[in-house]
Design an enzyme around this catalytic site. Structure first.
Site, PDB file in Angstrom:
ATOM      1  NE  ARG A 236       9.028   1.938   1.107  1.00 37.67           N
ATOM      2  CZ  ARG A 236       8.809   0.638   0.989  1.00 37.67           C
ATOM      3  NH1 ARG A 236       8.343  -0.059   2.010  1.00 37.67           N
ATOM      4  NH2 ARG A 236       9.058   0.009  -0.144  1.00 37.67           N
ATOM      5  CD  GLU A 265      13.369   1.640   6.534  1.00 32.39           C
ATOM      6  OE1 GLU A 265      12.345   1.627   7.226  1.00 32.39           O
ATOM      7  OE2 GLU A 265      13.544   0.866   5.570  1.00 32.39           O
ATOM      8  CG  HIS A 297      11.748  -2.362   5.572  1.00 31.11           C
ATOM      9  ND1 HIS A 297      11.806  -1.106   5.019  1.00 31.11           N
ATOM     10  CD2 HIS A 297      10.826  -3.049   4.837  1.00 31.11           C
ATOM     11  CE1 HIS A 297      10.978  -1.030   3.991  1.00 31.11           C
ATOM     12  NE2 HIS A 297      10.366  -2.206   3.858  1.00 31.11           N
TER      13      HIS A 297
HETATM   14  P1  NAI Z   1      -1.037  -1.337  -3.392  1.00 27.89           P
HETATM   15  O1  NAI Z   1      -0.521  -0.453  -4.479  1.00 27.89           O
HETATM   16  O2  NAI Z   1      -1.682  -2.622  -3.741  1.00 27.89           O
HETATM   17  O3  NAI Z   1      -2.051  -0.512  -2.468  1.00 27.89           O
HETATM   18  C1  NAI Z   1      -1.812   0.781  -2.003  1.00 27.89           C
HETATM   19  C2  NAI Z   1      -3.168   1.442  -1.782  1.00 27.89           C
HETATM   20  O4  NAI Z   1      -2.937   2.703  -1.146  1.00 27.89           O
HETATM   21  C3  NAI Z   1      -3.939   1.742  -3.080  1.00 27.89           C
HETATM   22  O5  NAI Z   1      -5.240   1.212  -3.001  1.00 27.89           O
HETATM   23  C4  NAI Z   1      -3.942   3.264  -3.165  1.00 27.89           C
HETATM   24  O6  NAI Z   1      -5.137   3.778  -3.751  1.00 27.89           O
HETATM   25  C5  NAI Z   1      -3.843   3.641  -1.708  1.00 27.89           C
HETATM   26  N1  NAI Z   1      -3.333   4.995  -1.453  1.00 27.89           N
HETATM   27  C6  NAI Z   1      -2.528   5.768  -2.236  1.00 27.89           C
HETATM   28  N2  NAI Z   1      -2.296   6.945  -1.613  1.00 27.89           N
HETATM   29  C7  NAI Z   1      -2.975   6.908  -0.433  1.00 27.89           C
HETATM   30  C8  NAI Z   1      -3.132   7.822   0.634  1.00 27.89           C
HETATM   31  N3  NAI Z   1      -2.531   9.021   0.625  1.00 27.89           N
HETATM   32  N4  NAI Z   1      -3.901   7.450   1.688  1.00 27.89           N
HETATM   33  C9  NAI Z   1      -4.500   6.229   1.721  1.00 27.89           C
HETATM   34  N5  NAI Z   1      -4.392   5.338   0.727  1.00 27.89           N
HETATM   35  C10 NAI Z   1      -3.640   5.663  -0.338  1.00 27.89           C
HETATM   36  O7  NAI Z   1       0.220  -1.549  -2.426  1.00 27.89           O
HETATM   37  P2  NAI Z   1       0.466  -2.731  -1.393  1.00 27.89           P
HETATM   38  O8  NAI Z   1       1.102  -3.888  -2.089  1.00 27.89           O
HETATM   39  O9  NAI Z   1      -0.745  -2.962  -0.580  1.00 27.89           O
HETATM   40  O10 NAI Z   1       1.637  -2.071  -0.474  1.00 27.89           O
HETATM   41  C11 NAI Z   1       1.415  -0.888   0.284  1.00 27.89           C
HETATM   42  C12 NAI Z   1       2.739  -0.339   0.757  1.00 27.89           C
HETATM   43  O11 NAI Z   1       3.331  -1.237   1.700  1.00 27.89           O
HETATM   44  C13 NAI Z   1       3.816  -0.237  -0.348  1.00 27.89           C
HETATM   45  O12 NAI Z   1       3.687   0.975  -1.098  1.00 27.89           O
HETATM   46  C14 NAI Z   1       5.098  -0.251   0.421  1.00 27.89           C
HETATM   47  O13 NAI Z   1       5.486   1.069   0.756  1.00 27.89           O
HETATM   48  C15 NAI Z   1       4.735  -1.015   1.700  1.00 27.89           C
HETATM   49  N6  NAI Z   1       5.404  -2.329   1.782  1.00 27.89           N
HETATM   50  C16 NAI Z   1       6.165  -2.634   2.910  1.00 27.89           C
HETATM   51  C17 NAI Z   1       6.799  -3.847   3.037  1.00 27.89           C
HETATM   52  C18 NAI Z   1       7.598  -4.226   4.248  1.00 27.89           C
HETATM   53  O14 NAI Z   1       8.379  -5.205   4.202  1.00 27.89           O
HETATM   54  N7  NAI Z   1       7.455  -3.545   5.370  1.00 27.89           N
HETATM   55  C19 NAI Z   1       6.722  -4.840   1.958  1.00 27.89           C
HETATM   56  C20 NAI Z   1       5.861  -4.461   0.852  1.00 27.89           C
HETATM   57  C21 NAI Z   1       5.257  -3.246   0.779  1.00 27.89           C
END
Ligand code: NAI
Length: 331
Positions: A236, A265, A297
Site C-alpha cells: 500500500r 494514488e 496498482h
Molecule cells: P496476508 O494477510 O496473507 O499477509 C500479511 C502478513 O503481514 C501477515 O503474515 C502479517 O502477520 C504480516 N504483518 C502484519 N503487520 C505487519 C508489519 N507491521 N510488518 C510486517 N509484517 C506484518 O496478506 P497478503 O495476501 O500477503 O497481502 C499483503 C498486502 O498486499 C495486502 O494487505 C494488501 O495491502 C496488498 N495487496 C496489494 C495488491 C496489489 O494489486 N498491489 C493486491 C493484493 C494485496
C-alpha cells in the site's frame, strides 16, 4: 427477491467478470463509475450491499450514511481493508473481503518490477524503438546470490519466496506473526526489521497498511538500508513516506524503486489523465527519475485473479443473504 448491490468505481473489466460470475443468480447489480465517498454514498440508497475497491472512501461519515440508507453489508472486492473505518462499521454493518484471489499474481508482479528495474527493460524498449542500440547505462546485477528482504510473510510473500529462492537468492523476512514452519521449509531466515534493512539488496513490502505501520519506510529506516538497494512496493502507498523516498533516491541511499502503489494514488490511479498536468509535485518528480518505475496498482490484474475476485465476492454476499457464517468477514 434479488439482492441489490451498489457497485462503486466500476471499470469495464469489473463489469465483465461480475456479469459472467453472477449470470443466472439472484443479484441485481447497479454499476456506478463513481468512487464511494460522502458525495456519492446516496447511490447506495435502497441497496442491500455496497461493493467497493481499494480507493473507495469508506470512513466513519460514509458508514453513517450507508447505515441510514439501510445498507446491510460492505463487500470489498480486494484483500486490503485499510480504506474502511472498521471501528465505525463494528456492530453495525459487517465487512467482507477477498483475502486471497491470487497471491501468485501479486508475487509474480513484484518480481516483474524487480527484473524490469534491475535490467532496465523499460529503458531499453524505448531506446530500441528510437533506433538506439547502445548498452551504456543498462547494466544490471545477477539476482543469484543477492539478499531479498520481505516485510510481511503472508500469502503473497510466501509465493514470492518460492520464486526468489528459484533464482538462488538468499531470502530473509520480518513478520510479527511469522509462519516459522514455512520459513524453515523454504530456507527463509526470520530477522528483525533492523537486520532486514542492513542486509537486503532488495526490500519488498508485503504487509497490510495499519495505523501502526503507516510510513514504515521513512528517513530513519532508509538510513539503515544498504546504500544503493532496491525498494519494491506492491503493498500500500502509505507504507512509504514519499518525500523521504525521494530524498533517499537523490542521495543514492536508495538505488532504485518499483512502486505499484503510491501514497496519494486515489487522485490518479485507474484514470486516463494523459491530457492533464500532474498536479502532484512528488509524483511528477518520481515519474521523471530514470531509476523509478511507477505502475497503477495493477499487481492483482490477471484473468485468474479477476475471476476469483468476482466469484468470492458473490459467494460472500450469498453467505450473508442466506444467514451463513461469513468466512471472509473482517473482524
Ligand atoms: P496476508 O494477510 O496473507 O499477509 C500479511 C502478513 O503481514 C501477515 O503474515 C502479517 O502477520 C504480516 N504483518 C502484519 N503487520 C505487519 C508489519 N507491521 N510488518 C510486517 N509484517 C506484518 O496478506 P497478503 O495476501 O500477503 O497481502 C499483503 C498486502 O498486499 C495486502 O494487505 C494488501 O495491502 C496488498 N495487496 C496489494 C495488491 C496489489 O494489486 N498491489 C493486491 C493484493 C494485496
Amino acid at each position: 427477491m434479488a439482492i441489490k448491490i451498489a457497485f462503486f468505481d466500476t471499470k469495464s473489466y469489473d463489469r465483465e467478470s461480475f456479469d459472467q460470475a453472477s449470470n443466472g443468480l439472484a443479484y441485481e447489480i447497479h454499476y456506478y463509475k463513481d468512487r464511494l465517498s460522502v458525495h456519492t454514498a446516496q447511490l447506495a440508497m435502497g441497496k442491500d450491499v455496497v461493493c467497493i475497491f481499494v480507493n473507495d472512501e469508506c470512513d466513519a461519515q460514509v458508514i453513517d450514511l450507508l447505515a441510514s440508507y439501510g445498507v446491510k453489508l460492505i463487500a470489498l472486492r480486494c484483500a486490503g481493508f485499510n480504506n474502511v473505518d472498521m471501528k465505525a462499521a463494528a456492530g453495525r454493518i459487517p465487512v467482507v473481503r477477498v483475502p486471497a484471489y491470487s497471491p501468485h499474481a501479486v508475487a509474480e508482479y513484484a518480481v516483474t518490477l524487480m527484473l524490469c528495474l534491475n535490467r532496465k527493460v523499460y529503458r531499453s524498449v524505448y531506446r530500441t524503438r528510437e533506433g538506439n542500440f547502445k548498452l551504456k547505462g543498462l547494466m544490471g546485477f545477477d539476482m543469484y546470490g543477492k539478499t531479498a528482504g520481505l516485510i510481511g510473510l503472508g500469502r503473497i510473500a510466501k509465493e514470492l519466496v518460492k520464486i526468489l529462492r528459484g533464482f538462488g537468492m538468499n531470502v530473509i523476512a520480518y513478520d510479527p506473526y511469522p509462519d516459522k514452519a514455512f520459513a524453515e521449509a523454504h530456507q527463509t531466515r526470520l530477522v528483525s526489521l533492523d537486520e532486514l534493512y542492513a542486509e537486503s539488496d532488495i526490500i519488498s513490502l508485503h504487509c497490510p497498511l495499519t495505523d501502526e505501520n503507516k510510513f514504515l519506510i521513512n528517513r530513519d529506516s532508509i538510513q539503515k538500508m544498504k546504500p544503493g538497494m532496491m525498494l519494491i512496493n506492491t503493498g500500500r502507498g502509505k507504507l512509504i513516506r514519499t518525500e523521504d523516498l525521494i530524498e533517499g533516491l537523490r542521495t543514492g541511499q536508495i538505488g532504485s524503486a518499483g512502486l505499484d502503489v503510491y501514497e496519494e494514488e486515489q487522485n490518479f490511479f485507474y484514470e486516463d489523465r494523459s491530457d492533464k498536468m500532474i498536479d502532484d509535485d512528488k509524483l511528477a518528480l518520481l515519474l521523471m527519475m530514470p531509476n523509478v518505475i511507477i505502475t497503477s496498482h495493477q499487481a492483482f490484474f490477471t484473468r485468474e485473479a479477476m475471476h476469483n475476485i468476482a466469484t468470492t465476492t458473490l459467494e460472500n454476499i450469498r453467505d450473508w443473504a442466506e444467514g451463513r457464517e461469513l468466512k471472509n468477514e473482517v473482524k
